[in-house]
Design a protein around this motif. Structure first.
Motif, PDB file in Angstrom:
ATOM      1  N   GLU A  79       0.857  -1.182   0.000  1.00 11.31           N
ATOM      2  CA  GLU A  79       0.000   0.000   0.000  1.00 11.31           C
ATOM      3  C   GLU A  79       0.895   1.234   0.000  1.00 11.31           C
ATOM      4  OE1 GLU A  79      -2.434  -0.258   3.451  1.00 11.31           O
ATOM      5  OE2 GLU A  79      -3.804  -1.735   2.579  1.00 11.31           O
ATOM      6  N   ILE A  80       0.567   2.196  -0.828  1.00 12.52           N
ATOM      7  CA  ILE A  80       1.347   3.423  -0.892  1.00 12.52           C
ATOM      8  C   ILE A  80       0.823   4.411   0.135  1.00 12.52           C
ATOM      9  CG2 ILE A  80       2.051   5.361  -2.344  1.00 12.52           C
ATOM     10  CD1 ILE A  80       3.298   2.676  -3.094  1.00 12.52           C
ATOM     11  N   ASP A  81       1.712   4.912   0.970  1.00 16.17           N
ATOM     12  CA  ASP A  81       1.361   5.944   1.934  1.00 16.17           C
ATOM     13  C   ASP A  81       0.997   7.206   1.165  1.00 16.17           C
ATOM     14  OD1 ASP A  81       1.270   7.958   3.803  1.00 16.17           O
ATOM     15  OD2 ASP A  81       3.150   7.436   4.790  1.00 16.17           O
ATOM     16  N   PRO A  82      -0.260   7.671   1.254  1.00 18.78           N
ATOM     17  CA  PRO A  82      -0.660   8.844   0.479  1.00 18.78           C
ATOM     18  C   PRO A  82       0.203  10.063   0.752  1.00 18.78           C
ATOM     19  CG  PRO A  82      -2.584   7.752   1.405  1.00 18.78           C
ATOM     20  CD  PRO A  82      -1.386   7.103   2.031  1.00 18.78           C
ATOM     21  N   SER A  83       0.628  10.236   1.990  1.00 16.55           N
ATOM     22  CA  SER A  83       1.438  11.410   2.311  1.00 16.55           C
ATOM     23  C   SER A  83       2.821  11.314   1.668  1.00 16.55           C
ATOM     24  CB  SER A  83       1.572  11.583   3.829  1.00 16.55           C
ATOM     25  OG  SER A  83       2.252  10.480   4.411  1.00 16.55           O
ATOM     26  N   MET A  84       3.379  10.088   1.616  1.00 14.35           N
ATOM     27  CA  MET A  84       4.667   9.896   0.964  1.00 14.35           C
ATOM     28  C   MET A  84       4.566  10.178  -0.531  1.00 14.35           C
ATOM     29  SD  MET A  84       7.071   6.467   0.742  1.00 14.35           S
ATOM     30  CE  MET A  84       6.107   5.728  -0.583  1.00 14.35           C
ATOM     31  N   ALA A  85       3.522   9.645  -1.155  1.00 12.69           N
ATOM     32  CA  ALA A  85       3.324   9.878  -2.585  1.00 12.69           C
ATOM     33  C   ALA A  85       3.110  11.358  -2.865  1.00 12.69           C
ATOM     34  CB  ALA A  85       2.139   9.064  -3.091  1.00 12.69           C
ATOM     35  N   ARG A  86       2.333  12.017  -1.988  1.00 10.88           N
ATOM     36  CA  ARG A  86       2.086  13.455  -2.184  1.00 10.88           C
ATOM     37  C   ARG A  86       3.383  14.253  -2.057  1.00 10.88           C
ATOM     38  NH1 ARG A  86      -0.944  14.040   1.694  1.00 10.88           N
ATOM     39  NH2 ARG A  86       0.444  15.076   3.158  1.00 10.88           N
ATOM     40  N   ARG A  87       4.203  13.939  -1.050  1.00 14.18           N
ATOM     41  CA  ARG A  87       5.475  14.651  -0.890  1.00 14.18           C
ATOM     42  C   ARG A  87       6.366  14.459  -2.110  1.00 14.18           C
ATOM     43  NH1 ARG A  87       5.289  12.404   4.259  1.00 14.18           N
ATOM     44  NH2 ARG A  87       6.895  10.860   3.710  1.00 14.18           N
ATOM     45  N   GLY A  88       6.400  13.229  -2.611  1.00 13.15           N
ATOM     46  CA  GLY A  88       7.208  12.966  -3.787  1.00 13.15           C
ATOM     47  C   GLY A  88       6.718  13.728  -5.000  1.00 13.15           C
ATOM     48  N   ARG A  89       5.393  13.712  -5.206  1.00  7.16           N
ATOM     49  CA  ARG A  89       4.836  14.413  -6.360  1.00  7.16           C
ATOM     50  C   ARG A  89       5.076  15.920  -6.251  1.00  7.16           C
ATOM     51  NH1 ARG A  89       0.431  12.286  -5.934  1.00  7.16           N
ATOM     52  NH2 ARG A  89      -0.687  13.844  -4.730  1.00  7.16           N
ATOM     53  N   GLU A  90       4.848  16.480  -5.070  1.00  5.16           N
ATOM     54  CA  GLU A  90       5.048  17.914  -4.875  1.00  5.16           C
ATOM     55  C   GLU A  90       6.514  18.299  -5.044  1.00  5.16           C
ATOM     56  OE1 GLU A  90       3.413  18.588  -1.025  1.00  5.16           O
ATOM     57  OE2 GLU A  90       1.316  18.650  -1.733  1.00  5.16           O
TER      58      GLU A  90
END
Length: 421
Positions: free
Chosen positions: A195-206
């Motif tokens: 499962e991808i941590d949404p906050s981790m994915a968001r930080r990476g995308r940002e």
């Protein structure tokens, strides 16, 4: 039924090894991956693994790894072959529209432009600047005070050089380090995490979006105020077959060099010092014979290469070490396992600066051999020689703090004290 997130393997694996073979969730693997990799390399050699969002086939033996790297017609680097959507977000796929992912004629054009820009004469032109920043860092290091080998020494050298080569303001160094740290944490997420941590994915995308905007602003400024002597200017002007790089390609090439040229060389310099500590007899030998520095750096690249694995995608069904990999399969190529394959290297866990031959795969091989390898070698050799010639001992005063992603051989903090000769 397999519990959600539990790893699935095919083949007869060594006892308990499968529990620790995860670059993003296993503390044991993060602390010391080499026993796990060695056991899996011996049996079965190719590991079918599914702890994450996508299935993957992990290649660990030297001959198999080399075969994959030298057969791009079967094992493609094109990241567009992987499922998109959440997977692409998790792995920051939008940042890699460059030579790493390019294939065919596009890769040929990008590589030719890269080779024309990254000429030996261009790399050598930065040698005095490397020597100057190494000298400045050595003066700090030899003050007798405890300091962080990573951020106070190695990163100051590599970021100073990569910003100079790209023509970026040195004042942006701290921000650049923060960006690269976030992007490194995310690398390979869909392979290892169920499962991808949404906050981790968001930080990476940002972070990726911030980095892209930063380079767009810099490229626009360079158009208005052209100059010579840096890579962005060179990439913007060089042509192959009458074609220049598009704006998107210039941006992606610049980001590739920033990310690769920053973290990898920082790790190499840090790991060179840590190997001196781990092998005191060889450290004494190198201090007595500093002309062995070049071999010591190559041995550091073999034993502690910064990027432990790279991805490929099977374009057709194929078999390696008796394991069938289906068409479309994600193939994870373990450079660091190949570099310690006892079938290729005698006493592979020993640090031998005079190892000959030393046909390591630390910078890859074939069409995608690392473009920045000569620069990384030059920086590391200059720093390593200065350390050998000007120190009589180095104390690691605190345990290393490791990065959270064992796809890289990176230490994020290592407190040390240098003792002058």
């Amino acid at each position: 039924m397999r519990p959600l997130g539990a790893p699935r393997f095919s083949g007869n694996l060594p006892s308990m090894m499968h529990l620790d073979f995860n670059a993003m969730t296993s503390p044991t693997f993060r602390q010391n991956p080499y026993p796990v990799l060695a056991a899996l390399q011996a049996n079965p050699g190719v590991v079918h693994l599914s702890p994450g969002l996508v299935e993957s086939w992990h290649i660990l033996r030297y001959d198999d790894v080399r075969h994959v790297l030298l057969t791009p017609e079967v094992f493609s680097s094109n990241r567009a072959l992987q499922a998109q959507g959440d997977f692409a977000d998790a792995n920051l796929g939008f940042l890699f529209n460059n030579m790493i992912s390019a294939t065919g004629d596009r890769h040929r054009r990008l590589r030719m432009i890269g080779n024309r820009v990254f000429m030996p004469k261009f790399i050598e032109s930065f040698r005095p600047a490397v020597e100057t920043v190494v000298e400045e860092r050595m003066e700090m290091a030899l003050s007798g005070e405890e300091f962080d080998l990573v951020e106070d020494f190695a990163a100051r050298i590599t970021v100073a050089m990569i910003t100079a080569i790209l023509g970026l303001p040195l004042a942006d160094m701290e921000q650049i380090r923060r960006w690269t740290a976030v992007l490194g944490d995310n690398s390979g997420a869909s392979t290892w995490l169920s499962e991808i941590d949404p906050s981790m994915a968001r930080r990476g995308r940002e972070t990726g979006e911030e980095l892209t905007a930063y380079f767009k602003d810099h490229l626009e400024h360079r158009r208005k105020h052209p100059r010579e002597g840096d890579l962005i200017s060179a990439f913007s002007s060089v042509e192959v077959d009458g074609q220049k790089l598009s704006e998107g390609e210039v941006l992606s090439m610049a980001m590739l060099l920033l990310l690769a040229g920053n973290e990898t060389t920082t790790n190499l310099i840090t790991n060179f010092v840590r190997l001196l500590d781990a092998f005191p007899d060889q450290a004494a030998r190198l201090r007595a014979y500093p002309d062995m520095t070049q071999g010591a750096v190559e041995e550091t690249i073999r034993m502690r290469n910064s990027i432990r694995n790279i991805d490929r995608f099977a374009l057709e069904e194929t078999t390696l070490s008796g394991v069938t990999i289906p068409k479309g399969g994600l193939v994870v190529v373990w450079l660091t396992a190949a570099n310690r394959d006892p079938g290729q290297f005698d006493a592979p866990d020993d640090f031998r600066p005079d190892r000959t031959p030393n046909r390591h795969l630390g910078f890859g091989q074939g069409l995608h051999l690392c473009l920045g390898a000569p620069l990384a070698r030059m920086e590391t050799q200059i720093a390593a020689r200065a350390i050998l010639e000007r120190t009589r001992a180095i104390d690691l005063t605190q345990p290393a703090e490791l990065g959270i992603n064992a796809n890289f051989d990176n230490v994020i903090r290592q407190m040390v004290r240098f003792h002058a000769k």
